[in-house]
Scaffold this motif. Structure first.
Motif, PDB file in Angstrom:
ATOM      1  N   PRO A 190      93.464  59.179  85.555  1.00  0.00           N
ATOM      2  CA  PRO A 190      93.401  57.727  85.413  1.00  0.00           C
ATOM      3  C   PRO A 190      91.987  57.161  85.491  1.00  0.00           C
ATOM      4  CG  PRO A 190      95.216  58.356  86.865  1.00  0.00           C
ATOM      5  CD  PRO A 190      94.430  59.592  86.606  1.00  0.00           C
ATOM      6  N   ARG A 191      91.178  57.656  86.412  1.00  0.00           N
ATOM      7  CA  ARG A 191      89.831  57.095  86.557  1.00  0.00           C
ATOM      8  C   ARG A 191      88.966  57.422  85.346  1.00  0.00           C
ATOM      9  NH1 ARG A 191      89.476  54.621  91.139  1.00  0.00           N
ATOM     10  NH2 ARG A 191      90.773  55.222  92.914  1.00  0.00           N
ATOM     11  N   PRO A 198      84.023  47.766  79.780  1.00  0.00           N
ATOM     12  CA  PRO A 198      83.162  46.626  80.122  1.00  0.00           C
ATOM     13  C   PRO A 198      83.776  45.773  81.226  1.00  0.00           C
ATOM     14  CG  PRO A 198      83.529  46.791  77.737  1.00  0.00           C
ATOM     15  CD  PRO A 198      84.476  47.737  78.388  1.00  0.00           C
ATOM     16  N   ASP A 199      82.927  45.243  82.088  1.00  0.00           N
ATOM     17  CA  ASP A 199      83.398  44.354  83.148  1.00  0.00           C
ATOM     18  C   ASP A 199      84.016  43.098  82.546  1.00  0.00           C
ATOM     19  OD1 ASP A 199      82.474  46.124  85.054  1.00  0.00           O
ATOM     20  OD2 ASP A 199      80.523  45.121  85.259  1.00  0.00           O
ATOM     21  N   GLY A 200      85.048  42.596  83.197  1.00  0.00           N
ATOM     22  CA  GLY A 200      85.640  41.333  82.789  1.00  0.00           C
ATOM     23  C   GLY A 200      86.637  41.435  81.654  1.00  0.00           C
ATOM     24  N   VAL A 201      86.804  42.619  81.088  1.00  0.00           N
ATOM     25  CA  VAL A 201      87.765  42.780  79.988  1.00  0.00           C
ATOM     26  C   VAL A 201      89.111  43.184  80.584  1.00  0.00           C
ATOM     27  CG1 VAL A 201      88.339  44.118  77.925  1.00  0.00           C
ATOM     28  CG2 VAL A 201      85.985  43.407  78.339  1.00  0.00           C
ATOM     29  N   PRO A 202      90.198  42.437  80.300  1.00  0.00           N
ATOM     30  CA  PRO A 202      91.509  42.829  80.828  1.00  0.00           C
ATOM     31  C   PRO A 202      91.956  44.155  80.233  1.00  0.00           C
ATOM     32  CG  PRO A 202      91.745  41.032  79.244  1.00  0.00           C
ATOM     33  CD  PRO A 202      90.275  41.213  79.470  1.00  0.00           C
ATOM     34  N   VAL A 203      92.737  44.914  81.010  1.00  0.00           N
ATOM     35  CA  VAL A 203      93.101  46.275  80.607  1.00  0.00           C
ATOM     36  C   VAL A 203      94.614  46.449  80.639  1.00  0.00           C
ATOM     37  CG1 VAL A 203      92.784  48.736  81.059  1.00  0.00           C
ATOM     38  CG2 VAL A 203      90.950  47.122  81.612  1.00  0.00           C
ATOM     39  N   LEU A 204      95.146  47.040  79.560  1.00  0.00           N
ATOM     40  CA  LEU A 204      96.515  47.542  79.534  1.00  0.00           C
ATOM     41  C   LEU A 204      96.446  49.058  79.694  1.00  0.00           C
ATOM     42  CD1 LEU A 204      98.041  45.583  76.495  1.00  0.00           C
ATOM     43  CD2 LEU A 204      98.141  44.983  78.927  1.00  0.00           C
ATOM     44  N   ALA A 205      97.161  49.578  80.673  1.00  0.00           N
ATOM     45  CA  ALA A 205      97.248  51.030  80.840  1.00  0.00           C
ATOM     46  C   ALA A 205      98.494  51.524  80.121  1.00  0.00           C
ATOM     47  CB  ALA A 205      97.302  51.395  82.316  1.00  0.00           C
ATOM     48  N   PHE A 213     102.484  55.457  87.899  1.00  0.00           N
ATOM     49  CA  PHE A 213     102.106  54.063  88.169  1.00  0.00           C
ATOM     50  C   PHE A 213     101.316  53.874  89.461  1.00  0.00           C
ATOM     51  CE2 PHE A 213     103.797  49.833  89.830  1.00  0.00           C
ATOM     52  CZ  PHE A 213     102.836  49.066  89.184  1.00  0.00           C
ATOM     53  N   PRO A 214     101.692  54.483  90.594  1.00  0.00           N
ATOM     54  CA  PRO A 214     100.922  54.264  91.823  1.00  0.00           C
ATOM     55  C   PRO A 214      99.474  54.734  91.732  1.00  0.00           C
ATOM     56  CG  PRO A 214     103.079  55.177  92.335  1.00  0.00           C
ATOM     57  CD  PRO A 214     102.902  55.285  90.857  1.00  0.00           C
ATOM     58  N   ASP A 215      99.161  55.624  90.771  1.00  0.00           N
ATOM     59  CA  ASP A 215      97.802  56.149  90.638  1.00  0.00           C
ATOM     60  C   ASP A 215      96.937  55.372  89.654  1.00  0.00           C
ATOM     61  OD1 ASP A 215      98.503  58.254  92.368  1.00  0.00           O
ATOM     62  OD2 ASP A 215      99.287  59.447  90.703  1.00  0.00           O
ATOM     63  N   VAL A 216      97.515  54.373  88.993  1.00  0.00           N
ATOM     64  CA  VAL A 216      96.762  53.593  88.008  1.00  0.00           C
ATOM     65  C   VAL A 216      95.813  52.650  88.751  1.00  0.00           C
ATOM     66  CG1 VAL A 216      96.944  51.862  86.175  1.00  0.00           C
ATOM     67  CG2 VAL A 216      98.588  53.738  86.289  1.00  0.00           C
ATOM     68  N   PRO A 217      94.537  52.600  88.356  1.00  0.00           N
ATOM     69  CA  PRO A 217      93.588  51.700  89.022  1.00  0.00           C
ATOM     70  C   PRO A 217      94.082  50.256  89.026  1.00  0.00           C
ATOM     71  CG  PRO A 217      92.410  53.242  87.618  1.00  0.00           C
ATOM     72  CD  PRO A 217      93.861  53.455  87.344  1.00  0.00           C
ATOM     73  N   SER A 218      93.784  49.560  90.111  1.00  0.00           N
ATOM     74  CA  SER A 218      94.282  48.191  90.293  1.00  0.00           C
ATOM     75  C   SER A 218      93.719  47.219  89.261  1.00  0.00           C
ATOM     76  CB  SER A 218      93.943  47.695  91.702  1.00  0.00           C
ATOM     77  OG  SER A 218      92.539  47.690  91.907  1.00  0.00           O
ATOM     78  N   ARG A 219      92.705  47.646  88.533  1.00  0.00           N
ATOM     79  CA  ARG A 219      92.137  46.768  87.508  1.00  0.00           C
ATOM     80  C   ARG A 219      93.127  46.493  86.379  1.00  0.00           C
ATOM     81  NH1 ARG A 219      86.701  47.745  83.789  1.00  0.00           N
ATOM     82  NH2 ARG A 219      87.061  45.933  82.455  1.00  0.00           N
ATOM     83  N   ALA A 220      94.109  47.352  86.168  1.00  0.00           N
ATOM     84  CA  ALA A 220      95.057  47.190  85.064  1.00  0.00           C
ATOM     85  C   ALA A 220      95.874  45.917  85.245  1.00  0.00           C
ATOM     86  CB  ALA A 220      95.979  48.394  84.979  1.00  0.00           C
ATOM     87  N   ALA A 221      95.932  45.117  84.203  1.00  0.00           N
ATOM     88  CA  ALA A 221      96.803  43.945  84.233  1.00  0.00           C
ATOM     89  C   ALA A 221      98.259  44.361  84.104  1.00  0.00           C
ATOM     90  CB  ALA A 221      96.423  42.985  83.103  1.00  0.00           C
ATOM     91  N   LEU A 222      98.510  45.444  83.365  1.00  0.00           N
ATOM     92  CA  LEU A 222      99.867  45.919  83.136  1.00  0.00           C
ATOM     93  C   LEU A 222      99.815  47.400  82.779  1.00  0.00           C
ATOM     94  CD1 LEU A 222     102.960  45.338  82.576  1.00  0.00           C
ATOM     95  CD2 LEU A 222     102.290  44.918  80.197  1.00  0.00           C
ATOM     96  N   THR A 223     100.768  48.170  83.310  1.00  0.00           N
ATOM     97  CA  THR A 223     100.963  49.554  82.899  1.00  0.00           C
ATOM     98  C   THR A 223     102.234  49.626  82.071  1.00  0.00           C
ATOM     99  OG1 THR A 223      99.878  50.414  84.886  1.00  0.00           O
ATOM    100  CG2 THR A 223     101.311  51.932  83.687  1.00  0.00           C
TER     101      THR A 223
END
Length: 315
Positions: A190-191, A198-205, A213-223
């Motif tokens: 995942p990492r 880029p910083d500030g860009v929303p992320v879909l995992a 799912f528990p291992d997905v970085p918290s930055r993800a807006a949605l997995t």
């Protein structure tokens, strides 16, 4: 003196089923089997979901994404003709992009027939010309040669993300998709998938198995994931199926929020092992992604900070 003999014991009344009960039960059983093994696996729904997400950009508010999981082409009622129907609907959809959550081929299913990726992937070429299509591989794809499946889809114009990411721009909306390898067979990292975004860009995992799912970085807006087929079993009900998104510690189907993180599990298209679906029809999941109000995001963040760690987690 004459002694009267005891009166004979009354015969037990034999319980009789109401007339026609057996026939009615037999008809119901046959109807349920036909529903589960013939009618429902051949259906194809387009179900809409609206998700309010934290860390989602105002410029991307209202973005529509189609999700297709677990095609398992070659399972009963899921031949190349049905795949063409699915692609027709995806092309005609007003969704801005398409996410494919893995398991395009089938390893084994009763009465099924293996169809190689080289016959499946070209069907997506016209879709990839119409809108961006992003994919990850599932455990069945790896069991049938993951590198081969990947090459076939990339040749059709599909972007396959295995522990890698891509930045997407659709009009004023800019976001990223981070594809994470399958939990069972794909050597998930995942990492690494999130590295360099880029910083500030929303992320879909995007990943095949929701157990990651528990291992997905918290930055993800949605997995977004698949794999479960919704259990292939639900309760027939008008509208959305009244099923919990999580059963026995396992993520099953639909939208779930856990410790402030959002997960969507598609119930998918095909079948595996046993070729039935009951109350869990095949679906194209159409997600409308909304920006969660700032106040709700702040509350969720505060709850996540104050929540106790999961069992077994070191302090």
């Amino acid at each position: 003196m004459r002694v009267s003999s005891p009166s004979p014991q009354p015969r037990r009344q034999r319980l009789r089923r109401p007339p026609g009960t057996f026939r009615a039960l037999l008809v119901l059983a046959i109807a349920a089997l036909l529903w589960a093994f013939v009618w429902e696996p051949g259906r194809l729904l387009e179900r809409d979901y609206e998700l309010a997400l934290p860390r989602w950009s105002p410029a991307c508010d209202g973005l529509r994404v189609d999700v297709v999981a677990d095609l398992h082409t070659g399972s009963p009622h899921n031949g190349l003709d049905k795949l063409d129907r699915i692609v027709d609907r995806l092309v005609a959809s007003d969704a801005d992009a398409v996410l494919l959550a893995g398991d395009y081929v089938i390893l084994s299913v009763l009465f099924g027939e293996y169809v190689p990726a080289e016959r499946i992937a070209p069907r997506f070429a016209r879709l990839a010309r119409a809108k961006p299509v992003y994919a990850v591989l599932g455990n069945h794809d790896w069991w049938k040669g993951g590198a081969r499946v990947r090459r076939a889809f990339e040749a059709a114009g599909v972007t396959v993300l295995e522990n890698a990411s891509a930045t997407v721009r659709l009009g004023d909306c800019r976001f990223a998709i981070a594809g994470i390898g399958d939990k069972w067979e794909g050597r998930p990292a995942p990492r690494r998938a999130f590295a360099g975004l880029p910083d500030g860009v929303p992320v879909l995992a995007l990943t095949h198995n929701p157990e990651l799912f528990p291992d997905v970085p918290s930055r993800a807006a949605l997995t977004v994931s698949g794999h479960t087929h919704g259990g292939q079993l639900g309760i027939p009900w008008p509208g959305d199926p009244p099923l919990p998104a999580k059963i026995g510690g396992h993520y099953l189907t639909g939208h779930l929020v856990e410790r402030g993180q959002h997960l969507f599990v598609s119930s998918g298209i095909g079948t595996s092992i046993l070729p039935f679906r009951f109350g869990m029809p095949p679906e194209i999941s159409r997600l409308t992604l909304r920006r969660e109000p700032a106040a709700a995001t702040e509350r969720a963040t505060a709850a996540r900070r104050t929540a106790p760690p999961p069992a077994g987690t070191a302090p």
